[in-house]
Design an enzyme around this catalytic site. Structure first.
Site, mmCIF file in Angstrom:
data_model
loop_
_atom_site.group_PDB
_atom_site.id
_atom_site.type_symbol
_atom_site.label_atom_id
_atom_site.label_comp_id
_atom_site.label_asym_id
_atom_site.label_seq_id
_atom_site.Cartn_x
_atom_site.Cartn_y
_atom_site.Cartn_z
ATOM 1 C CD GLU A 107 -2.347 -7.402 3.086
ATOM 2 O OE1 GLU A 107 -1.944 -6.263 2.750
ATOM 3 O OE2 GLU A 107 -2.993 -7.613 4.124
ATOM 4 N N GLY A 130 0.560 -4.981 0.908
ATOM 5 C CA GLY A 130 -0.634 -5.020 0.054
ATOM 6 C C GLY A 130 -0.397 -5.711 -1.279
ATOM 7 C CD GLU A 162 1.751 -5.447 5.779
ATOM 8 O OE1 GLU A 162 2.507 -6.402 6.048
ATOM 9 O OE2 GLU A 162 1.037 -5.411 4.763
ATOM 10 C CB ALA A 209 -0.859 -0.015 1.249
HETATM 11 N N1 COA Z 1 4.606 3.086 -0.576
HETATM 12 C C1 COA Z 1 5.037 4.242 -1.102
HETATM 13 N N2 COA Z 1 6.155 4.368 -1.802
HETATM 14 C C2 COA Z 1 6.889 3.268 -1.977
HETATM 15 C C3 COA Z 1 6.522 2.008 -1.472
HETATM 16 C C4 COA Z 1 5.319 1.946 -0.727
HETATM 17 N N3 COA Z 1 4.868 0.801 -0.215
HETATM 18 N N4 COA Z 1 7.457 1.106 -1.796
HETATM 19 C C5 COA Z 1 8.392 1.760 -2.515
HETATM 20 N N5 COA Z 1 8.043 3.067 -2.626
HETATM 21 C C6 COA Z 1 8.762 4.119 -3.337
HETATM 22 C C7 COA Z 1 9.990 4.581 -2.533
HETATM 23 O O1 COA Z 1 9.609 5.504 -1.542
HETATM 24 C C8 COA Z 1 10.815 5.180 -3.649
HETATM 25 O O2 COA Z 1 10.283 6.450 -3.963
HETATM 26 P P1 COA Z 1 11.316 7.704 -4.177
HETATM 27 O O3 COA Z 1 12.152 7.275 -5.349
HETATM 28 O O4 COA Z 1 10.382 8.832 -4.480
HETATM 29 O O5 COA Z 1 12.093 7.818 -2.887
HETATM 30 C C9 COA Z 1 10.530 4.276 -4.853
HETATM 31 O O6 COA Z 1 9.288 3.620 -4.561
HETATM 32 C C10 COA Z 1 11.582 3.213 -5.071
HETATM 33 O O7 COA Z 1 11.748 2.479 -3.858
HETATM 34 P P2 COA Z 1 13.153 2.331 -3.094
HETATM 35 O O8 COA Z 1 12.855 2.080 -1.643
HETATM 36 O O9 COA Z 1 14.054 3.462 -3.407
HETATM 37 O O10 COA Z 1 13.709 0.996 -3.805
HETATM 38 P P3 COA Z 1 14.729 -0.059 -3.189
HETATM 39 O O11 COA Z 1 15.115 -0.945 -4.323
HETATM 40 O O12 COA Z 1 15.799 0.621 -2.399
HETATM 41 O O13 COA Z 1 13.847 -0.924 -2.134
HETATM 42 C C11 COA Z 1 11.889 -2.083 -1.383
HETATM 43 C C12 COA Z 1 12.769 -1.688 -2.576
HETATM 44 C C13 COA Z 1 10.651 -2.797 -1.935
HETATM 45 C C14 COA Z 1 12.652 -3.045 -0.458
HETATM 46 C C15 COA Z 1 11.490 -0.824 -0.588
HETATM 47 O O14 COA Z 1 10.945 0.114 -1.489
HETATM 48 C C16 COA Z 1 10.469 -1.047 0.505
HETATM 49 O O15 COA Z 1 10.807 -1.548 1.575
HETATM 50 N N6 COA Z 1 9.202 -0.616 0.265
HETATM 51 C C17 COA Z 1 8.162 -0.672 1.264
HETATM 52 C C18 COA Z 1 7.633 -2.065 1.444
HETATM 53 C C19 COA Z 1 6.571 -2.072 2.509
HETATM 54 O O16 COA Z 1 6.816 -1.818 3.683
HETATM 55 N N7 COA Z 1 5.341 -2.401 2.113
HETATM 56 C C20 COA Z 1 4.229 -2.512 2.987
HETATM 57 C C21 COA Z 1 3.492 -1.235 3.075
HETATM 58 S S1 COA Z 1 2.124 -1.351 4.192
#
Ligand code: COA
Length: 258
Positions: A115, A112, A135, A66
Site C-alpha cells: 500500500e 501496508g 490481509e 503494518a
Molecule cells: N508485523 C510484525 N512483525 C512482522 C511482520 C509484520 N507485518 N512481518 C514480519 N514480521 C516479523 C516476524 O514476526 C519476525 O519477527 P521475530 O523474528 O521476532 O519472530 C521477523 O519479522 C522476521 O519475519 P519471519 O516471518 O520470521 O520471516 P520469513 O522469511 O519466515 O517470512 C514473510 C517473511 C514476509 C513471508 C512473513 O514475515 C510474513 O508473512 N509477514 C507478514 C506479512 C503480512 O501479513 N502483512 C500484512 C500485515 S496487515
C-alpha cells in the site's frame, strides 16, 4: 528531528527515505508511521528537495506490512482509527505530494508495504521482490488504501484475485500487470530510481505538481471511506482474533466465519 525508524539523506536534490527496522522486515509500526509523516511534511518545505525515493533497509524486505503485533488486540473503533490515521497522515500525503515520489521496492512489499508503494507515484522493483495484500489471511482487509489503489493500477479482476487469494506475486508478474513500472537487479535498484527521478525533476516543478494533481483527480471516489469502515468492522470478528493469533504462533489459522 531524530527519527526512530528512518534513515534520511539528501543527495542531488533527492531525499532518500529508508525505512530502518530490518529485524521486523521494516514493518510499519506507530513510530515508523509518525516518522514518515514528519519526514514527508518536512521535505515539502525544503526547497533543496525536488523528489523523494522511499526504500527499505536490507535485501529482504521493502516493508512486510503494518506491524501486526501492535493491533492484535484492537477493537472496531481502534481498527477504524488505525486505518484513518495512516491514510490521512502518510498514504494520502504521499499520493498528494507536489514533489514526485518513487518507491524502490527492494524485497517483500506486503500489506501496508504494498500500500505504501502504491501510494507513491512510481514503483521500481528489484528482481527478488514479492508483492501482495495478504490481509484476508489474518481475517482483515487492506486498510491503507489497498482496495482502492490496487484496482486503479491493475484493474478490478486482477486486484480482486490478489486481495481475495492473499497470494504474493513475483516482480516480473507485477511488471506484467502494471503494478510496477520497472524491474531491475537488486544492485541497480537505487541507480534506476535515481536516473528516472533526476529526469523527472529536471522538468518544471509547477508542471509536475499540476500533473500529479490532475492524474489523482481521475481517481477521486469515496471508496477509501468504505475501506476504513470495513477494515474497522473486521476487528469485531472472531476470525480476526484467530488470524493474528495464528500469525504470532506461526501456524495456519482455522477460520469459523464469525
Ligand atoms: N508485523 C510484525 N512483525 C512482522 C511482520 C509484520 N507485518 N512481518 C514480519 N514480521 C516479523 C516476524 O514476526 C519476525 O519477527 P521475530 O523474528 O521476532 O519472530 C521477523 O519479522 C522476521 O519475519 P519471519 O516471518 O520470521 O520471516 P520469513 O522469511 O519466515 O517470512 C514473510 C517473511 C514476509 C513471508 C512473513 O514475515 C510474513 O508473512 N509477514 C507478514 C506479512 C503480512 O501479513 N502483512 C500484512 C500485515 S496487515
Amino acid at each position: 528531528m531524530i527519527y526512530k525508524n528512518l534513515l534520511l539523506e539528501t543527495k542531488n536534490n533527492i531525499l532518500y527515505i529508508t525505512i530502518n527496522r530490518e529485524s521486523k522486515l521494516n514493518a510499519l509500526n506507530k513510530d515508523t508511521l509518525a516518522d514518515l509523516h514528519f519526514a514527508l511534511t518536512d521535505s515539502f518545505k525544503d526547497h533543496v528537495v525536488k523528489g523523494i525515493i522511499i526504500t527499505g533497509t536490507g535485501q529482504k524486505a521493502f516493508v512486510a506490512g503494518a506491524d501486526i503485533s501492535e493491533f492484535s488486540s484492537f477493537n472496531v473503533d481502534e481498527g477504524r482509527n488505525l486505518a484513518r490515521e495512516g491514510q490521512t497522515k502518510v498514504f494520502d500525503v504521499i499520493q498528494n505530494s507536489d514533489k514526485p515520489v518513487i518507491a524502490a521496492v527492494n524485497g517483500f512489499a506486503l500489506g501496508g508495504g504494498l500500500e505504501l508503494a502504491m501510494a507513491c507515484h512510481i514503483r521500481i522493483a528489484s528482481e527478488n521482490a514479492k508483492l501482495g495484500l495478504p490481509e484476508v489471511s489474518l481475517g482483515l482487509i487492506p486498510g491503507y488504501g489497498g482496495t482502492q489503489r490496487l484496482p486503479q493500477l491493475v484493474g478490478k479482476g486482477k486486484a480482486l484475485e490478489m486481495i481475495l487469494s492473499a497470494d504474493m506475486i513475483t516482480a516480473s508478474e507485477a511488471y506484467r500487470i502494471g503494478l510496477v513500472n520497472h524491474v531491475v537487479p537488486q544492485d541497480q535498484l537505487l541507480l534506476k530510481a535515481e536516473e528516472l527521478l533526476q529526469k523527472i525533476i529536471s522538468r518544471s516543478p509547477c508542471a509536475l505538481a499540476s500533473a500529479i494533481r490532475a492524474v489523482n483527480a481521475a481517481f477521486t471516489n469515496d471508496g477509501f471511506e468504505t475501506e476504513i469502515s470495513e477494515f474497522g468492522k473486521c476487528f469485531g470478528n472472531e476470525d480476526f482474533k484467530e488470524g493474528v493469533a495464528a500469525f504470532a504462533e506461526k501456524r495456519n489459522p482455522a477460520f469459523k466465519g464469525k
